[in-house]
Design an enzyme around this catalytic site. Structure first.
Site, PDB file in Angstrom:
ATOM      1  N   HIS A 126       0.701  -1.079  -0.008  1.00 35.92           N
ATOM      2  CA  HIS A 126      -0.006   0.009  -0.127  1.00 35.92           C
ATOM      3  C   HIS A 126       0.880   1.188   0.047  1.00 35.92           C
ATOM      4  O   HIS A 126       0.226   2.352   0.007  1.00 35.92           O
ATOM      5  CB  HIS A 126      -0.949   0.013   1.335  1.00 35.92           C
ATOM      6  CG  HIS A 126      -2.304  -0.538   0.991  1.00 35.92           C
ATOM      7  ND1 HIS A 126      -3.439  -0.356   0.658  1.00 35.92           N
ATOM      8  CD2 HIS A 126      -2.312  -2.196   1.319  1.00 35.92           C
ATOM      9  CE1 HIS A 126      -4.245  -1.458   0.603  1.00 35.92           C
ATOM     10  NE2 HIS A 126      -3.431  -2.471   0.924  1.00 35.92           N
TER      11      HIS A 126
ATOM     12  N   LYS B 261      -7.868  15.340   3.253  1.00 37.46           N
ATOM     13  CA  LYS B 261      -6.998  14.005   3.405  1.00 37.46           C
ATOM     14  C   LYS B 261      -6.237  14.161   4.600  1.00 37.46           C
ATOM     15  O   LYS B 261      -6.148  15.216   5.202  1.00 37.46           O
ATOM     16  CB  LYS B 261      -6.210  13.833   2.224  1.00 37.46           C
ATOM     17  CG  LYS B 261      -5.271  14.943   1.746  1.00 37.46           C
ATOM     18  CD  LYS B 261      -4.836  14.467   0.259  1.00 37.46           C
ATOM     19  CE  LYS B 261      -5.647  14.609  -0.854  1.00 37.46           C
ATOM     20  NZ  LYS B 261      -5.922  13.548  -1.509  1.00 37.46           N
ATOM     21  N   ARG B 262      -5.611  13.177   4.890  1.00 41.86           N
ATOM     22  CA  ARG B 262      -4.541  13.099   6.102  1.00 41.86           C
ATOM     23  C   ARG B 262      -3.522  14.337   5.856  1.00 41.86           C
ATOM     24  O   ARG B 262      -3.144  14.449   4.518  1.00 41.86           O
ATOM     25  CB  ARG B 262      -3.800  11.771   6.235  1.00 41.86           C
ATOM     26  CG  ARG B 262      -4.780  11.009   7.153  1.00 41.86           C
ATOM     27  CD  ARG B 262      -5.037  11.450   8.326  1.00 41.86           C
ATOM     28  NE  ARG B 262      -4.097  11.306   9.587  1.00 41.86           N
ATOM     29  CZ  ARG B 262      -3.941  10.298  10.299  1.00 41.86           C
ATOM     30  NH1 ARG B 262      -4.875   9.480  10.767  1.00 41.86           N
ATOM     31  NH2 ARG B 262      -2.943  10.277  11.202  1.00 41.86           N
TER      32      ARG B 262
ATOM     33  N   LYS C  23       1.546  14.855   0.562  1.00 40.80           N
ATOM     34  CA  LYS C  23       0.469  15.289   0.016  1.00 40.80           C
ATOM     35  C   LYS C  23       0.143  16.779  -0.371  1.00 40.80           C
ATOM     36  O   LYS C  23      -0.707  17.146  -1.108  1.00 40.80           O
ATOM     37  CB  LYS C  23      -0.567  14.733   1.046  1.00 40.80           C
ATOM     38  CG  LYS C  23      -1.157  13.170   1.322  1.00 40.80           C
ATOM     39  CD  LYS C  23      -2.182  13.028   2.048  1.00 40.80           C
ATOM     40  CE  LYS C  23      -2.172  11.437   2.331  1.00 40.80           C
ATOM     41  NZ  LYS C  23      -2.828  10.593   1.180  1.00 40.80           N
TER      42      LYS C  23
ATOM     43  N   THR D 109      -8.065   7.004  -2.866  1.00 43.33           N
ATOM     44  CA  THR D 109      -9.560   6.577  -3.282  1.00 43.33           C
ATOM     45  C   THR D 109     -10.435   8.006  -3.188  1.00 43.33           C
ATOM     46  O   THR D 109     -11.529   8.056  -3.766  1.00 43.33           O
ATOM     47  CB  THR D 109      -9.925   5.653  -2.317  1.00 43.33           C
ATOM     48  OG1 THR D 109      -9.511   5.893  -0.890  1.00 43.33           O
ATOM     49  CG2 THR D 109      -9.064   4.365  -2.735  1.00 43.33           C
TER      50      THR D 109
ATOM     51  N   LYS E 152     -13.766   9.512  -5.479  1.00 44.75           N
ATOM     52  CA  LYS E 152     -15.003   9.575  -4.754  1.00 44.75           C
ATOM     53  C   LYS E 152     -15.473  11.035  -5.478  1.00 44.75           C
ATOM     54  O   LYS E 152     -16.563  11.435  -5.858  1.00 44.75           O
ATOM     55  CB  LYS E 152     -14.999   9.899  -3.340  1.00 44.75           C
ATOM     56  CG  LYS E 152     -15.000   8.669  -2.439  1.00 44.75           C
ATOM     57  CD  LYS E 152     -14.398   8.727  -1.300  1.00 44.75           C
ATOM     58  CE  LYS E 152     -13.871   7.143  -0.751  1.00 44.75           C
ATOM     59  NZ  LYS E 152     -13.075   7.356   0.531  1.00 44.75           N
TER      60      LYS E 152
END
Length: 862
Positions: free
Chosen positions: A394, A585-586, A591, A693, A697
Site C-alpha cells: 500500500h 485527506k490526512r 500530500k 481513493t 469519490k
C-alpha cells in the site's frame, strides 16, 4: 437563490431508492414503536432523540438478522472457498443509512419516520462514526467488505474492536488538539458479542527443545473475544460478517501472585492485557515500532487464524470425511487477506499472511496445534501458507514500511523468530543457487537487515510468503516492480500484479448524493449501481441541454446545503457562487497541502495588488488529521488556519476568497463535503501516493480534478481523457531525474517573485504578527530539506489553477467536462477491484445468486 428542498421533500422525489409499499411502512412503524417501548427505561416517560435513533437502528437490524443467518447457513451447505480480509483498520463510518439502502428499506423508513413526526436525517446524525481507521487504507477495507457482500463472495472481515478509534480533532487557536473517540459510550446496536468463540492468544514465554519437537512454554495468555457485525450486500440478501476481536484477561491473569502478593494489584493488572484493543494507533504512512503495535498485529492474526482453522475443520455440510483433517486442501477452501497488518500501510493480505506475524503464525499453527500435535510437516506447512496468502503493498514511502527489531520479536514471539530464521535460511539458499557469488543481492533480499539493532524486513517476508504480490494503481505497481521489490521481481516476475483500488458506489453516490444518482437513473436506468461502467452511457447526453442544467443544479443544491452547514459551524459567510476548491485527506508533507496554501497566498496577494480586477471567487476548504506526534503536519495545520484568519478578515478581499479549515474530517463529513466540491485537489509529488481513493469519490460526484500524474490520477486521466482533468507538474521520471541532479529550492525562490513574496510573508510573521518566527520550521523545511519538492511544481500549479478559473467562468462547458468525468469513473468501483482480486488472485468467482429472504423457502429446500 431559491431555498433548497427539505431533505424529506427531496428524498420523496428520489426514484432510484424505489417505492415504499404501504405494508412496509406500517410494519416499520409497528416495529419502531415496539423497540422504542423496550428501549425506554420504566421511570422515563419522555423519549430522547437518541432513543429514537436506537429504536430505528434496531428496527433496521431486525431486517438484517434473518438474512444474516440465512447467508451463513447457505455458506455452510454450499461450502464455497472463503475469503478472509485481515486488517488492523476498518473505517466503517455510520451504518444506519448504508444498511437501509443495501436492504432496499430507505424509502419505507423515510416515510414511516416522517409519519411518526420525526426527521430521519436528524436521527442519522446521532449515530457515531465507527472510526476504526486512519484514512484511505481503513476506508478501502470498508469499501471492499461492501463489494464482497454485493458480489456474493463468502467473505469475512477480521480486525480489532478498538475501544477508542481515530481521535476527534479540535482546532483551538489554530492548533490541532486531540480528544479520545469514545465511540462505544452509548453502545453499538450493530454488533453481537460471541463469547462462545473466544480464543487464547499467547505472548512472551520461551522456547524449549523436547524429544517431540520444539515447545513454546511459560507464555502469557490473552483472550480474544469476538464481536460480529453484519455486512449487507446491495439488494441480494447476502449478509457477510465482520468479526472484530476485543482483548480480555483470563480470570487467573497474574493471580498466581495472589498468595504471596497483592490481590488488588493483580486484578488491576488485567488492564495490561486488555490494553491490546484499547486504542487505534493514529499514524498514517508511518511505522511506529512500539511493542503494543506488534502485540495488536499478532493478536488479530493469531485469533483469526485459529478461527479460520476451526471453521475449515467443521465445514462441509453433512460430511465428516478425512478431507477436513487433511490440511493439504486448505488453500482450496481458505483465502485470507491481511490488509494493514504491516505497519502504517505496508501490507494487505489475502490469506494467512506472511509479512508480519501472519505467515509464520499460519505455518506454526499448521505445524503444531494447542496440544503440540503435528498437523503438517514444516516444509508442507510453509507451502500451504504460501498458497493461501497474497500480499498487497500500500505504500512505497520508506518510513511506512515495517522493520521490527529482533530483540522485540525475541521477547514477544520467540518461537516465531525461530520460524522466520528458518524461512530466511531456505529463501537465501534458493537465491544463492540462482545467483552464485552475488553476496550483495543476498544482503538486499534477506528478511533480516543487519545493523544495530538487527531488524526483520516485514515487506520482504510478505513477498517471500505469498503466491501473489500487487500494488494498488498501475503506476504504483510499476514502482513496486522496478524499485521497491526489484530483486524479487527479477526472481519471480509472474508473482507481481496490479489491482487498482476502487470505492463502493452505494455509499459514495447513492447514499451521499441521491440527487445526482436520481438524475443519472432517469437517463440510463439504475443498473449502474452494481455495474458502474454503465456510466459511460451518459456520454450520449453530453449535448443534452436539460441534462447539463440538471447536473449543474444538483451541484448547486449540494453546495448550498454544505455552505449552510459551514456558516452554522464556522460563522463564515460563504459565497454559494464561488468555486468550492476542496483538499481533504490526512495531513502529510507528501500530500503537499503546502503547495495548495502557496496558491492561496499568491491568489490573496494578487487580489491585494489589483483590488478592482475581476477574480473568479473561491472558497478553499482544507481538512484532515495530523498524526499526534508529527510536528511538521501540526505546523501545517496552524499555518493554514493563520492564513485563513488574515484572508477571511480582509475587507479588500471580501467574498472573493475564503479559507476554511474543516475540523475533524471523517467519513460522515466526507459524505457532506464531497458532493459539494467543484475542484478536487490531488497534488502529491509524483511517485508518492500509491493510489488514492478520495480522488475517485470526487470524480464520481461531479468534481473536476487538479492533480499530478500520481497514483490513480493517471488512470482517471486515461478513463475521462487527460484534457478533462487539470494535470500539472513533474512526472515520476522527472522526479527521479531531479533526485539524481539534486533539488535546489533556492533557485525557484530566487527566480519566481510571487513564490518569494509568499515565503517571505510566512517567514517574517505576516500571518503570525504576535509570533513572527512561528513558522520558521516550515520555511526551513521548504528551503533546505523538502523531500517532496513543493517549489519545483509551484509554477506549473499556478498556471493550471489559472486554467481552472478560466473554465469555471464558462458554466456550461465546465458542466460538460463534469459529465465526461462522471461517465469515465466506472472503472473505479470497488466491485471491479474485488472481481479482479477474486478471479486473478483468490481463485473464486463472484456470484449473482440472490439468496431468498427469510420469509421465502431457502435455495436448498426449494
Amino acid at each position: 437563490m431559491s431555498t433548497p428542498l427539505s431533505d424529506q421533500e427531496k428524498r420523496k422525489q428520489i426514484s432510484v431508492r424505489g417505492i415504499a409499499g404501504l405494508g412496509d411502512v406500517a410494519e416499520i412503524k409497528k416495529s419502531f414503536n415496539r423497540h422504542l417501548h423496550f428501549t425506554l427505561v420504566k421511570d422515563r416517560n419522555v423519549a430522547t432523540p437518541r432513543d429514537y435513533y436506537f429504536a430505528l437502528a434496531h428496527t433496521v437490524r431486525d431486517h438484517l438478522v434473518g438474512r444474516w443467518i440465512r447467508t451463513q447457513q447457505y455458506y455452510y451447505e454450499k461450502d464455497p472457498k472463503r475469503v478472509h480480509y485481515l486488517s488492523l483498520e476498518f473505517y466503517m463510518g455510520r451504518t444506519l443509512q448504508n444498511t437501509m439502502i443495501n436492504l432496499g428499506l430507505q424509502t419505507a423508513c423515510d416515510e414511516a419516520i416522517y409519519q411518526l413526526g420525526l426527521d430521519i436525517e436528524e436521527l442519522e446524525e446521532i449515530e457515531e462514526d465507527a472510526g476504526l481507521g486512519n484514512g484511505g487504507l481503513g476506508r478501502l477495507a470498508a469499501c471492499f467488505l461492501d463489494s464482497m457482500a454485493s458480489l456474493g463472495l463468502a467473505a469475512y472481515g477480521y480486525g480489532i474492536r478498538y475501544e477508542f478509534g481515530i481521535f476527534n480533532q479540535k482546532i483551538r487557536d489554530g492548533w490541532q488538539v486531540e480528544e479520545a473517540d469514545d465511540w462505544l459510550r452509548y453502545g453499538n446496536p450493530w454488533e453481537k458479542a460471541r463469547p462462545e468463540y473466544m480464543l487464547p492468544v499467547h505472548f512472551y514465554g520461551r522456547v524449549e527443545p523436547t524429544a517431540g519437537g520444539v515447545k513454546w512454554v511459560d507464555t502469557q495468555v490473552v483472550l480474544a473475544m469476538p464481536y460480529d457485525t453484519p455486512v449487507p450486500g446491495f439488494k441480494n440478501n447476502t449478509v457477510n460478517t465482520m468479526r472484530l476481536w476485543s482483548a480480555k484477561a483470563p480470570n487467573d491473569f497474574n493471580l498466581r501472585e495472589f498468595n504471596v502478593g497483592d490481590y488488588i494489584e493483580a486484578v488491576l493488572d488485567r488492564n495490561l492485557a486488555e490494553n491490546i484493543s484499547r486504542v487505534l494507533y493514529p499514524n498514517d504512512n508511518f511505522f511506529e515500532g512500539k511493542e503494543l503495535r506488534l502485540k495488536q498485529e499478532y493478536f488479530v492474526v493469531a485469533a483469526t487464524l485459529q478461527d479460520i482453522i476451526r471453521r475449515f475443520k467443521s465445514s462441509k455440510f453433512g460430511c465428516r470425511d478425512p478431507v477436513r483433517t487433511s490440511f493439504e486442501t486448505f488453500p482450496a477452501k481458505v483465502l485470507s487477506l491481511l490488509s494493514p497488518l504491516v505497519g502504517g500501510h505496508p501490507a494487505e493480505r489475502h490469506s494467512p499472511c506472511p509479512g508480519h506475524p501472519g505467515a509464520h503464525e499460519n505455518s506454526r499453527l499448521l505445524t503444531v496445534d494447542g496440544r503440540f500435535t503435528p498437523l503438517l510437516p514444516s516444509f508442507q506447512a510453509w507451502e500451504v501458507t504460501r498458497q493461501t496468502c497474497a500480499y498487497t503493498n500500500h505504500t512505497v514511502l520508506p518510513e511506512a514500511l515495517e522493520r521490527w527489531p529482533i530483540y522485540l520479536f525475541e521477547k514477544l514471539l520467540p518461537r516465531h523468530l525461530q520460524i522466520i530464521y528458518q524461512i530466511n535460511h531456505l529463501h537465501l539458499q534458493r537465491i544463492a543457487a540462482m545467483f552464485p557469488g552475488d553476496t550483495d543481492r543476498l544482503r538486499r533480499m534477506s528478511l533480516i537487515e543487519e545493523g544495530d539493532p538487527k531488524r526483520i524486513n516485514m515487506a520482504h517476508l510478505c513477498v517471500v510468503g505469498s503466491h501473489a504480490v500487487n500494488g494498488v494503481a498501475q503506476i504504483h505497481s510499476d514502482i513496486v516492480k522496478n524499485t521497491v521489490f526489484k530483486d524479487f521481481y527479477e526472481v519471480e516476475p509472474g508473482k507481481f500484479q496490479n489491482k487498482t483500488n476502487g470505492i463502493t458506489p452505494r455509499r459514495w453516490l447513492l447514499l451521499c448524493n441521491p440527487g445526482l444518482a436520481d438524475i443519472i437513473a432517469e437517463k440510463i436506468g439504475d443498473d449502474f449501481v452494481t455495474d458502474l461502467y454503465q456510466l459511460r452511457n451518459l456520454l450520449d447526453f453530453i449535448d443534452d441541454e436539460a441534462f447539463i442544467r440538471d447536473i449543474a443544479n444538483v451541484k448547486q443544491e449540494n453546495k448550498q446545503k454544505f455552505a449552510t452547514y459551514l456558516e452554522k459551524e464556522y460563522d463564515v459567510k460563504i459565497n454559494y457562487e464561488s468555486l468550492f476548491d476542496i483538499h481533504v485527506k490526512r495531513i502529510h508533507e507528501y500530500k503537499r497541502q503546502l503547495l495548495n496554501l502557496l496558491h492561496v497566498i499568491t491568489f490573496y496577494n494578487r487580489i491585494k495588488k489589483n483590488p478592482s480586477k475581476h477574480f473568479v471567487p473561491r472558497t478553499v476548504i482544507i481538512g484532515g488529521k495530523a498524526a499526534p506526534g508529527y510536528h511538521m503536519a501540526k505546523m501545517i495545520i496552524k499555518l493554514i488556519t493563520a492564513v485563513g484568519l488574515v484572508v477571511n478578515n480582509d475587507p479588500v478581499v471580501g467574498d472573493r476568497l475564503k479559507v476554511i479549515y474543516l475540523e475533524n474530517y471523517r467519513v460522515s463529513l466526507a459524505e457532506k463535503v464531497i458532493p459539494a466540491a467543484d475542484l478536487s485537489e490531488q497534488i502529491s509529488t509524483a511517485g508518492t501516493e500509491a493510489s488514492g481513493t478520495g480522488n475517485m469519490k470526487f470524480m464520481l460526484n461531479g468534481a473536476l480534478t487538479i492533480g499530478t500524474m500520481d497514483g490513480a490520477n493517471v488512470e482517471m486521466a486515461e478513463e475521462a481523457g487527460e484534457e478533462n482533468l487539470f494535470i500539472f507538474g513533474m512526472r515520476v521520471e522527472d522526479v527521479e531525474a531531479m533526485d539524481k541532479t539534486g533539488y535546489n529550492a533556492q533557485e525557484y525562490y530566487q527566480r519566481l517573485p510571487e513564490l518569494r513574496q509568499a515565503i517571505d510573508q510566512i517567514q517574517t510573521g505576516f500571518f503570525s504578527p504576535a509570533q513572527p518566527e512561528l513558522f520558521k520550521d516550515v520555511v526551513n523545511m521548504l528551503m533546505k530539506h523538502d523531500r517532496f519538492k513543493v517549489f519545483a511544481d509551484y509554477e506549473a500549479y499556478m498556471t493550471c489553477q489559472g486554467k481552472v478559473s478560466e473554465l469555471y467562468m464558462n458554466p456550461k462547458e465546465w458542466t460538460r467536462v463534469v459529465i465526461r468525468n462522471i461517465a469515465g469513473s466506472g472503472k473505479f468501483s470497488s466491485d471491479r477491484t474485488i472481481s479482479e482480486y477474486a478471479r486473478e488472485i483468490w481463485g473464486v468467482e463472484p456470484s449473482d445468486v440472490k439468496i431468498p429472504p427469510p420469509n421465502e423457502p431457502s435455495i436448498s429446500s426449494s
